[in-house]
Write a protein that holds these residues in place. Sequence first.
Motif, PDB file in Angstrom:
ATOM      1  N   ARG A  99       1.004  -1.285  -0.037  1.00  0.00           N
ATOM      2  CA  ARG A  99       0.140  -0.202   0.075  1.00  0.00           C
ATOM      3  C   ARG A  99       0.876   1.259  -0.061  1.00  0.00           C
ATOM      4  NH1 ARG A  99      -5.548  -0.641   2.651  1.00  0.00           N
ATOM      5  NH2 ARG A  99      -5.213   1.703   2.201  1.00  0.00           N
ATOM      6  N   ASN A 100       0.375   2.426  -0.540  1.00  0.00           N
ATOM      7  CA  ASN A 100       1.074   3.398  -0.446  1.00  0.00           C
ATOM      8  C   ASN A 100       0.170   4.616   0.349  1.00  0.00           C
ATOM      9  OD1 ASN A 100      -0.760   4.329  -2.181  1.00  0.00           O
ATOM     10  ND2 ASN A 100       0.847   4.047  -4.022  1.00  0.00           N
ATOM     11  N   ASN A 101      -0.771   4.018   0.985  1.00  0.00           N
ATOM     12  CA  ASN A 101      -1.814   5.015   1.540  1.00  0.00           C
ATOM     13  C   ASN A 101      -2.315   4.075   2.688  1.00  0.00           C
ATOM     14  OD1 ASN A 101      -4.507   6.071   2.429  1.00  0.00           O
ATOM     15  ND2 ASN A 101      -3.559   7.794   0.837  1.00  0.00           N
ATOM     16  N   GLY A 102      -2.273   4.817   4.121  1.00  0.00           N
ATOM     17  CA  GLY A 102      -2.981   4.086   5.079  1.00  0.00           C
ATOM     18  C   GLY A 102      -4.191   4.270   5.395  1.00  0.00           C
ATOM     19  N   HIS A 103      -5.026   4.537   4.495  1.00  0.00           N
ATOM     20  CA  HIS A 103      -6.807   4.836   4.698  1.00  0.00           C
ATOM     21  C   HIS A 103      -7.249   3.677   4.793  1.00  0.00           C
ATOM     22  CE1 HIS A 103     -10.569   6.458   4.587  1.00  0.00           C
ATOM     23  NE2 HIS A 103     -10.875   6.017   3.271  1.00  0.00           N
ATOM     24  N   ARG A 104      -8.256   3.501   5.935  1.00  0.00           N
ATOM     25  CA  ARG A 104      -8.864   2.443   6.205  1.00  0.00           C
ATOM     26  C   ARG A 104      -8.150   1.155   6.585  1.00  0.00           C
ATOM     27  NH1 ARG A 104     -12.568   2.506   1.436  1.00  0.00           N
ATOM     28  NH2 ARG A 104     -13.918   4.023   2.050  1.00  0.00           N
ATOM     29  N   THR A 105      -7.071   1.577   7.523  1.00  0.00           N
ATOM     30  CA  THR A 105      -6.278   0.341   8.122  1.00  0.00           C
ATOM     31  C   THR A 105      -6.294   0.647   9.683  1.00  0.00           C
ATOM     32  OG1 THR A 105      -4.257   1.683   8.009  1.00  0.00           O
ATOM     33  CG2 THR A 105      -4.669   0.114   6.205  1.00  0.00           C
ATOM     34  N   LEU A 106      -5.495   1.010  10.282  1.00  0.00           N
ATOM     35  CA  LEU A 106      -5.579   1.136  11.720  1.00  0.00           C
ATOM     36  C   LEU A 106      -6.681   1.596  12.415  1.00  0.00           C
ATOM     37  CD1 LEU A 106      -3.817   0.441  14.063  1.00  0.00           C
ATOM     38  CD2 LEU A 106      -3.023   2.540  14.227  1.00  0.00           C
ATOM     39  N   ALA A 204     -17.247  -0.918   1.438  1.00  0.00           N
ATOM     40  CA  ALA A 204     -15.965  -0.427   1.535  1.00  0.00           C
ATOM     41  C   ALA A 204     -15.233  -1.629   2.494  1.00  0.00           C
ATOM     42  CB  ALA A 204     -15.802   0.921   2.284  1.00  0.00           C
ATOM     43  N   GLY A 205     -14.471  -2.279   2.013  1.00  0.00           N
ATOM     44  CA  GLY A 205     -13.878  -3.532   3.148  1.00  0.00           C
ATOM     45  C   GLY A 205     -13.020  -2.643   4.245  1.00  0.00           C
ATOM     46  N   VAL A 206     -13.506  -3.336   5.348  1.00  0.00           N
ATOM     47  CA  VAL A 206     -12.607  -2.824   6.625  1.00  0.00           C
ATOM     48  C   VAL A 206     -12.074  -4.010   7.343  1.00  0.00           C
ATOM     49  CG1 VAL A 206     -13.241  -2.045   8.677  1.00  0.00           C
ATOM     50  CG2 VAL A 206     -14.473  -1.152   6.704  1.00  0.00           C
ATOM     51  N   PRO A 207     -10.611  -3.835   7.663  1.00  0.00           N
ATOM     52  CA  PRO A 207      -9.957  -4.816   8.423  1.00  0.00           C
ATOM     53  C   PRO A 207     -10.428  -5.124   9.632  1.00  0.00           C
ATOM     54  CG  PRO A 207      -8.745  -2.785   8.330  1.00  0.00           C
ATOM     55  CD  PRO A 207      -9.754  -2.502   7.549  1.00  0.00           C
ATOM     56  N   ILE A 208     -11.675  -5.345  10.026  1.00  0.00           N
ATOM     57  CA  ILE A 208     -12.316  -5.407  11.374  1.00  0.00           C
ATOM     58  C   ILE A 208     -11.926  -6.689  12.348  1.00  0.00           C
ATOM     59  CG2 ILE A 208     -14.330  -6.830  10.731  1.00  0.00           C
ATOM     60  CD1 ILE A 208     -15.795  -4.880  12.559  1.00  0.00           C
ATOM     61  N   LEU A 209     -11.068  -7.650  11.480  1.00  0.00           N
ATOM     62  CA  LEU A 209     -10.648  -8.878  12.247  1.00  0.00           C
ATOM     63  C   LEU A 209      -9.092  -8.409  12.659  1.00  0.00           C
ATOM     64  CD1 LEU A 209     -12.107 -11.523  10.009  1.00  0.00           C
ATOM     65  CD2 LEU A 209     -12.981 -10.931  12.066  1.00  0.00           C
ATOM     66  N   TRP A 210      -8.527  -7.432  12.355  1.00  0.00           N
ATOM     67  CA  TRP A 210      -7.361  -7.162  12.650  1.00  0.00           C
ATOM     68  C   TRP A 210      -7.083  -7.181  14.185  1.00  0.00           C
ATOM     69  CZ3 TRP A 210      -4.522  -3.424  15.496  1.00  0.00           C
ATOM     70  CH2 TRP A 210      -3.313  -3.534  15.329  1.00  0.00           C
ATOM     71  N   PRO A 211      -6.022  -7.728  14.824  1.00  0.00           N
ATOM     72  CA  PRO A 211      -5.107  -8.602  14.377  1.00  0.00           C
ATOM     73  C   PRO A 211      -5.188 -10.065  14.243  1.00  0.00           C
ATOM     74  CG  PRO A 211      -4.890  -8.103  16.491  1.00  0.00           C
ATOM     75  CD  PRO A 211      -6.042  -7.671  16.390  1.00  0.00           C
ATOM     76  N   ILE A 212      -6.363 -10.437  13.760  1.00  0.00           N
ATOM     77  CA  ILE A 212      -6.221 -11.967  13.495  1.00  0.00           C
ATOM     78  C   ILE A 212      -5.647 -12.367  12.525  1.00  0.00           C
ATOM     79  CG2 ILE A 212      -7.868 -14.009  13.710  1.00  0.00           C
ATOM     80  CD1 ILE A 212      -9.880 -12.017  15.352  1.00  0.00           C
ATOM     81  N   PRO A 213      -4.890 -13.110  12.099  1.00  0.00           N
ATOM     82  CA  PRO A 213      -4.204 -13.737  10.778  1.00  0.00           C
ATOM     83  C   PRO A 213      -5.000 -14.591  10.259  1.00  0.00           C
ATOM     84  CG  PRO A 213      -2.853 -14.666  12.491  1.00  0.00           C
ATOM     85  CD  PRO A 213      -4.003 -13.669  13.201  1.00  0.00           C
ATOM     86  N   ILE A 214      -5.486 -14.401   9.044  1.00  0.00           N
ATOM     87  CA  ILE A 214      -6.376 -15.583   8.175  1.00  0.00           C
ATOM     88  C   ILE A 214      -5.454 -15.603   6.782  1.00  0.00           C
ATOM     89  CG2 ILE A 214      -8.362 -15.633   7.124  1.00  0.00           C
ATOM     90  CD1 ILE A 214      -9.542 -13.773   9.324  1.00  0.00           C
ATOM     91  N   LYS A 215      -5.172 -16.931   6.525  1.00  0.00           N
ATOM     92  CA  LYS A 215      -4.510 -17.466   5.258  1.00  0.00           C
ATOM     93  C   LYS A 215      -3.244 -16.366   4.982  1.00  0.00           C
ATOM     94  CE  LYS A 215      -8.597 -19.345   3.441  1.00  0.00           C
ATOM     95  NZ  LYS A 215      -9.784 -19.085   2.545  1.00  0.00           N
ATOM     96  N   ARG A 216      -2.410 -16.132   5.958  1.00  0.00           N
ATOM     97  CA  ARG A 216      -1.249 -15.389   5.776  1.00  0.00           C
ATOM     98  C   ARG A 216      -1.609 -14.055   5.498  1.00  0.00           C
ATOM     99  NH1 ARG A 216       1.836 -17.743   1.675  1.00  0.00           N
ATOM    100  NH2 ARG A 216       0.292 -19.333   1.341  1.00  0.00           N
ATOM    101  N   ARG A 217      -2.750 -13.355   5.791  1.00  0.00           N
ATOM    102  CA  ARG A 217      -3.177 -11.864   5.702  1.00  0.00           C
ATOM    103  C   ARG A 217      -3.583 -11.646   6.976  1.00  0.00           C
ATOM    104  NH1 ARG A 217      -6.629  -9.697   0.896  1.00  0.00           N
ATOM    105  NH2 ARG A 217      -5.482  -7.726   1.617  1.00  0.00           N
ATOM    106  N   MET A 218      -3.019 -10.495   7.469  1.00  0.00           N
ATOM    107  CA  MET A 218      -3.375  -9.828   8.674  1.00  0.00           C
ATOM    108  C   MET A 218      -4.612  -8.768   8.414  1.00  0.00           C
ATOM    109  SD  MET A 218      -2.351 -10.022  11.866  1.00  0.00           S
ATOM    110  CE  MET A 218      -0.743 -10.032  12.405  1.00  0.00           C
ATOM    111  N   TRP A 219      -4.673  -8.010   7.180  1.00  0.00           N
ATOM    112  CA  TRP A 219      -5.539  -7.201   7.108  1.00  0.00           C
ATOM    113  C   TRP A 219      -6.519  -7.397   5.997  1.00  0.00           C
ATOM    114  CZ3 TRP A 219      -4.790  -2.668   9.727  1.00  0.00           C
ATOM    115  CH2 TRP A 219      -3.724  -2.593  10.498  1.00  0.00           C
TER     116      TRP A 219
END
Length: 269
Positions: A99-106, A204-219
């Motif tokens: 990513r080059n932008n932090g929107h809709r992450t933390l 809009a996809g939201v990483p609501i499960l963070w920080p639970i890793p799913i299939k080698r994805r955290m976000w």
Amino acid sequence: MMGPSHALSGAAVWLSGSWALQQFYDYEQSPLALAVGTAVCAGGALLPDLDLSGKVTRNQGGATVARTFGVFSLFVAEVVEKISLGVYYATKLSRDPKRNNGHRTLTHTIPFTVLVGWGTTTLCATYGKWAVIGILFFMIGLALRGLFDKWAERAGWLIVTLISAGAAVFTAANLPGDRGYPMIGLAVGVGSFVHIIGDMITRAGVPILWPIPIKRRMWTPISLPDKIALRAGGRVEVVFVRTALTIVSVLAALGLVAPSVLQRFNLDL
Ligand SMILES: [Zn+2]
């Protein structure tokens, strides 16, 4: 979801929640506490988009929320966005994309909502009135910007800033600390959570499960399937959803205030 819908949903959730507490658990709040909780929750429902920065140097762009206090909040948004991007890279797993932008992450995660809620309460409890004034000033400004977007744009950020400051000072002088301070924190946290849910139902996809890793994805971005999701800024959102949220808010507010008004006039229904 757009700014005004986010703010309205925060207000609607806080008012209907307060109504339910009063109705079923006899938990009464003073009119001031209700007004402050509603404003802070509406403001909190804009907070996560403080990660959408614009061009600070040209005073352009950014989310509704990033423009509340003019260039100052645009700068804050820039910082929040960069920190979010930093946390993204610090915790990303092999299948999380670059990513080059932090929107809709933390700021769109559950730990964030808990952190801002707890942090707000802690600040108010530790530093008292001054922290309350600062936090309320900020949150009421966001709420004004979100709920009365057309007016706020016309009035300009200076007027919004002055009104927020006045309301914050008045509230800090009149709000009792015992129940009032934890309530401010709760309203910020609930508002942020309502924002995340709002984003989820508008595709809009939201990483609501963070920080639970799913299939080698955290976000992992989570959203409603396109078929049933609303289109952000579409007619359904702007007309139908906002009307519905307004009606819910007004009904809940009436339900909250009516009993004491009736009592004052000695009308018992
Ligand atoms: Zn958002």
